[in-house]
Design an enzyme around this catalytic site. Structure first.
Site, PDB file in Angstrom:
ATOM      1  N   TYR A  44       0.825  -1.214   0.000  1.00 40.93           N
ATOM      2  CA  TYR A  44       0.000   0.000   0.000  1.00 40.93           C
ATOM      3  C   TYR A  44       0.857   1.262   0.000  1.00 40.93           C
ATOM      4  O   TYR A  44       0.371   2.335  -0.368  1.00 40.93           O
ATOM      5  CB  TYR A  44      -0.921   0.046   1.229  1.00 40.93           C
ATOM      6  CG  TYR A  44      -1.953  -1.049   1.304  1.00 40.93           C
ATOM      7  CD1 TYR A  44      -2.147  -1.965   0.268  1.00 40.93           C
ATOM      8  CD2 TYR A  44      -2.751  -1.176   2.441  1.00 40.93           C
ATOM      9  CE1 TYR A  44      -3.086  -2.967   0.369  1.00 40.93           C
ATOM     10  CE2 TYR A  44      -3.710  -2.178   2.544  1.00 40.93           C
ATOM     11  CZ  TYR A  44      -3.868  -3.080   1.508  1.00 40.93           C
ATOM     12  OH  TYR A  44      -4.800  -4.074   1.613  1.00 40.93           O
ATOM     13  N   HIS A 102       0.540 -11.404   1.876  1.00 33.94           N
ATOM     14  CA  HIS A 102      -0.457 -10.671   1.101  1.00 33.94           C
ATOM     15  C   HIS A 102      -1.054 -11.509  -0.033  1.00 33.94           C
ATOM     16  O   HIS A 102      -2.247 -11.415  -0.322  1.00 33.94           O
ATOM     17  CB  HIS A 102       0.175  -9.395   0.525  1.00 33.94           C
ATOM     18  CG  HIS A 102      -0.807  -8.330   0.208  1.00 33.94           C
ATOM     19  ND1 HIS A 102      -0.489  -7.005   0.124  1.00 33.94           N
ATOM     20  CD2 HIS A 102      -2.143  -8.378  -0.058  1.00 33.94           C
ATOM     21  CE1 HIS A 102      -1.552  -6.290  -0.163  1.00 33.94           C
ATOM     22  NE2 HIS A 102      -2.568  -7.113  -0.286  1.00 33.94           N
TER      23      HIS A 102
END
Length: 272
Positions: A44, A102
């Site tokens: 992110y 992730h």
């Protein structure tokens, strides 16, 4: 349900794709609304800003549940632990509450990254470990590989996508699901049924969707930059959808609309 997700931790505030002052203000509003669980990721690019915003919020660290996720390009043995240590530095914490992988690695061999995840736990870099975007087969394999409990498999979960296979696997393996894309990036609002159901409870379509997810036994993450929506997304624990309304929403999963496809994320596995 895993104790990790009890109380306010069932409702997490997601930070993707927020950055800068927009992120800082959103986190401030989320803390004010009552959120104590926050979700970020190396990919992110906002861990440092998230850490600064949480530090500025004044909520004691022990009251927060902070999750971050290791990016696949850091799955190598030479990079994994160093990347986690950098995440902790950026987040201004000694350890995160949950560290997730992730995505599954592109080659499909999940063992090396899972064992490194276990090492991060053993070294005290995180209180809990989990995964994200794992298939049923991967959940079963992960349960065999890792000794420590996996507290979640964070996946796309909303009323427009049938995830019954993953829910069954969650019960089988003891790896609970948690949701992202909880309102399908707004796609759910195209369906009048949700607003119609909401009127019966004095709730919005979004609140109906989020309540449905909670009643499916799945903790959730939501993101908004609007204070009124941030608060509304949190205020979903004061009503219960009837079994009839749950079934009506369940029927919507036949739509099989998926936000995250292999076209949008080429490393995505073959979904169940």
């Amino acid at each position: 349900m895993n104790i990790y997700f009890q109380k306010t931790h069932q409702r997490g505030f997601g930070t993707w794709p927020l950055k800068g002052e927009v992120l800082a203000q959103a986190i401030a509003n989320a803390l004010d609304a009552g959120y104590r669980a926050f979700d970020t990721a190396q990919w992110y690019g906002n861990e440092a800003e998230t850490g600064a915003a949480l530090a500025a919020g004044g909520v004691p660290r022990e009251d927060l549940c902070i999750t971050t996720k290791v990016a696949p390009d850091n799955f190598g043995e030479d990079r994994f632990l160093a990347s986690v240590e950098q995440s902790l530095k950026d987040l201004r914490v000694d350890q995160v509450d949950s560290l997730l992988l992730h995505w599954p690695p592109a080659n499909g061999d999940i063992a090396p990254s899972l064992l490194l995840l276990q090492t991060a736990l053993d070294r005290g870099l995180t209180r809990n470990i989990g995964v994200s975007n794992y298939t049923v087969a991967m959940m079963r394999e992960a349960r065999r590989i890792v000794d420590a409990p996996l507290v979640t498999n964070q996946v796309e979960f909303h009323p427009l996508l049938n995830q019954d296979k993953l829910l069954t696997a969650a019960n089988e393996t003891g790896i609970p699901l948690s949701s992202y894309a909880s309102v399908a990036r707004g796609e759910v609002f195209k369906y009048p049924l949700l607003e119609q159901i909401g009127r019966g409870y004095g709730k919005s379509a979004a609140q109906v969707v989020l309540r449905w997810i909670i009643q499916k036994g799945v903790p959730l993450n939501t993101m908004s930059t609007k204070p009124e929506n941030i608060r509304a997304n949190f205020d979903i624990m004061d009503f219960t959808l009837s079994s009839v309304d749950m079934a009506r929403i369940d029927a919507m999963t036949r739509t099989n609309f998926r936000v995250v496809t292999k076209e949008s994320v080429p490393i995505a596995p073959e979904w169940d």
